[in-house]
Design an enzyme around this catalytic site. Structure first.
Site, PDB file in Angstrom:
ATOM      1  N   GLY A 127       0.832  -1.203   0.000  1.00  0.00           N
ATOM      2  CA  GLY A 127       0.000   0.000   0.000  1.00  0.00           C
ATOM      3  C   GLY A 127       0.862   1.246   0.000  1.00  0.00           C
ATOM      4  CB  ALA A 128       2.138   3.368  -1.795  1.00  0.00           C
ATOM      5  CB  SER A 214       3.200  -3.691  -3.303  1.00  0.00           C
ATOM      6  OG  SER A 214       3.337  -2.413  -3.866  1.00  0.00           O
ATOM      7  CG  ASP A 340       4.347  -6.203 -10.545  1.00  0.00           C
ATOM      8  OD1 ASP A 340       3.266  -6.162  -9.951  1.00  0.00           O
ATOM      9  OD2 ASP A 340       5.288  -6.952 -10.201  1.00  0.00           O
ATOM     10  CG  HIS A 455       1.357  -3.534  -8.302  1.00  0.00           C
ATOM     11  ND1 HIS A 455       2.585  -4.122  -8.108  1.00  0.00           N
ATOM     12  CD2 HIS A 455       1.131  -2.786  -7.188  1.00  0.00           C
ATOM     13  CE1 HIS A 455       3.078  -3.745  -6.940  1.00  0.00           C
ATOM     14  NE2 HIS A 455       2.210  -2.941  -6.368  1.00  0.00           N
TER      15      HIS A 455
END
Ligand code: NAG
Ligand code: NAG
Ligand code: NAG
Length: 571
Positions: A127-128, A214, A340, A455
């Site tokens: 989630g970055a 991620s 991705d 992704h």
């Protein structure tokens, strides 16, 4: 006995057996916790589930968390806790709680006695570094990161947990006033709690695998590289994210700290007073002081990811590429999805998904130069020329759009993963190395027909959604899920994805830089699925040709002024 008596008898027998094989209340270092025992069938198989066990004390804003002081009596741990405070998807409100450092455990139980010495898999969500929760999103009353399918199919313990994200997790002044990496320390504390306590739940503290996707995959990688993890982690799986990805390390944290500080009215000239002011600012205001712009920006979205891990001289003592000796005894799987970069390509260039909209070579050149800023014009030109070398033969929109997706896939995911794999295997002592490419195509109906795996497409298969919510899936999706769970949980058990509790469809051979082995994961896995040297020409381009070009700007990120202008215009 008559037939009905037999049924009643066997029900009583089996339910009795089932209730025997449950942990009941468990005495952890903090005190007793009591979960629920969920029956899986009439044979007596079940899973013990604990939700919301505190692994640290409620944290103070922008400080490393401390151990939990413990509690009296028995803590009911039957419900997921709130996620760590974060912005909502529209970024105009917050949800979650500051008091969020909790974990969840799934333990598969057989019929007669409770499980013991099970391998343990700890999930780190993506989630970055900006959003996410240990349980994941909730679709149709089924949480994305529910550990039940992995635990029961692979006979492993699954643990998921919350860690702090966004400014509260990663804001840093780049010095000791606010060293940053609070979210990474949270992850570390969760892993260390599992190491100290999991034997009480039937787990083997010497068989801990961390896995994530991620930003979670990059976190997995960072945890294995940190000197603080010594002896904690036996194995690791990075899905679509490694420490060497260009979006992971924030090289200029002070710029972003100042941006947030000025928005909430804190001093910006002196980091000590900035830090003390930020710590007493409403955490909701801190969270909302930063917005990730999604589209319409001068530079690719990568440059606006502000709050990510930093090189703090402590948890991350150096550039991650220099830290792989710390993972020498860790078994490692790393891989990417075939497309991705699609999600990011569509943010940077929305025409990618619109069949009615064309893209031009100018559009692509602009994107390329935005992602090769540090090497100036020569870098942009060399990269553009390399990626467009086939356009003279085939300049169809499909080819051009695929090139854009391949380019973002390469730069954000694939090449950094290849570099991490090469580093891991070069530094390995006892640690093994495996590589995969996940190619099962995305099922989003709005995507172009040429779409591969986007992704985050892998998550649903790793967490067994085709079994948990079968109506949404086809038989081939269940095959993909079954096989991934088999490889992942075998690996957690033995360090070899082929050997363990579950049969696998084909042998997955270890990676070395020489053999370049990777498993191409599709619905049909057989001996032809073992491939070598993924995108080797592109890897050579990035690591040799591009790397050799002189760096023209010091910042790894975008020219600062433009970002600040943009942020100001936004508010
Ligand atoms: C991990 O579990 C496996 C299978 O139960 C066992 O053989 C092994 O000794 C355990 N420990 C380690 C450190 O691998
Ligand atoms: C890069 O390409 C542009 C446009 O083709 C050209 O004008 C420029 O001279 C090139 N620069 C370098 C350093 O190669
Ligand atoms: C992976 O397998 C799929 C399905 O067979 C195939 O279309 C694709 O080209 C393969 N990818 C690679 C890189 O080998």
């Amino acid at each position: 006995m008559g037939r009905s008596e037999l049924v009643v008898f066997s029900l009583i027998c089996c339910l009795a057996a089932a209730s025997a094989a449950t942990l009941g209340a468990v005495y952890t270092e903090g005190g007793f916790v009591e979960g629920v025992n969920k029956k899986l069938n009439l044979l007596g198989d079940s899973v013990d589930i604990f939700k919301g066990i505190p692994y640290a004390a409620p944290p103070k804003a922008l400080e490393i968390a401390e151990r939990h002081p413990g509690w009296q009596g028995t803590l009911k741990t039957k419900q997921f806790k709130k996620r760590c405070l974060q912005a909502t998807i529209t970024q105009d409100d917050t949800f979650g709680s500051e008091d969020c450092l909790y974990l969840n455990i799934w333990i598969p139980q057989g019929r007669k006695q409770v499980s013991s010495n099970l391998p343990v898999m700890i999930w780190i969500y993506g989630g970055a570094f900006l959003m996410g929760a240990g349980q994941g999103a909730n679709f149709l009353k089924n949480y994305l990161y529910d550990g039940e399918e992995i635990a029961t199919r692979g006979n492993v313990i699954v643990v998921t947990f919350n860690y702090r994200v966004g400014p509260l997790g990663f804001l840093s002044t780049g010095d000791s006033n606010l060293p940053g990496n609070f979210g990474l320390w949270d992850q570390h504390m969760a892993i260390a709690w599992v190491k100290r306590n999991i034997a009480l739940f039937g787990g083997d503290p010497d068989n801990i695998t961390i896995f994530g996707e991620s930003a979670g995959g990059a976190s997995v990688s960072l945890q294995t590289l940190s000197p603080h993890s010594k002896g904690l982690i036996k194995r690791a799986i990075s899905q679509s994210g490694v420490a060497t990805s260009p979006w992971v390390i924030q090289k200029n944290p002070l710029l972003w700290a100042k941006t947030v500080a000025s928005k909430v009215g804190c001093p910006v000239d002196d980091t000590a007073s900035m830090a003390s002011c930020l710590k007493i600012t409403d955490p909701r205001a801190l969270t909302l002081a930063y917005k990730l712009p999604l589209g319409g920006t001068e530079y690719p979205v990568l440059h606006y990811l502000a709050f990510t891990p930093v090189i703090d001289g402590d948890f991350i003592p150096d550039d991650p590429v220099n830290l792989f000796a710390n993972a020498a005894d860790i078994d490692y799987i790393a891989g990417t999805n075939s497309m991705d970069g699609h999600l990011f390509a569509t943010v940077d260039m929305p025409a990618i998904d619109r069949s009615f909209q064309k893209i031009t070579d100018k559009d692509f050149y602009k994107l390329v130069s935005g992602l090769t800023i540090t090497k100036g014009l020569p870098g942009a030109n060399a990269t553009f020329d390399f990626y467009t070398q086939f356009w003279s033969r085939d300049a169809s929109q499909e080819t051009m759009k695929k090139t854009v997706v391949d380019f973002e896939t390469d730069i954000l995911f694939l090449i950094p993963t290849e570099i991490a794999l090469a580093q891991h295997s070069a530094n390995a002592k006892s640690g093994r190395t495996y590589s995969y490419l996940f190619s099962h195509p995305s099922r989003m109906p709005i995507y172009p027909s040429w779409m591969g795996a986007d992704h985050a497409d892998d998550l649903q298969y790793v967490f067994g959604k085709p079994f948990a919510t079968p109506l949404g899936y086809r038989a081939q999706d269940r095959t993909v899920s079954k096989n991934i769970i088999a490889y992942w949980t075998n690996f957690a058990k033995t360090g070899d994805p082929n050997v363990g509790n579950s049969e696998v469809p084909t042998q997955w051979d270890p990676y070395t830089a020489q053999n370049g082995n990777y498993l191409n994961i599709t619905k049909k896995l057989d001996t032809s699925s073992m491939k070598q040297h993924l995108r080797t020409n592109f890897l050579r381009f990035w690591t040799l040709t591009y790397q050799a070009l002189p760096t023209v700007t010091k910042e790894d990120r975008v020219p600062e002024d433009d970002v600040l202008v943009h942020m100001a215009a936004d508010s």
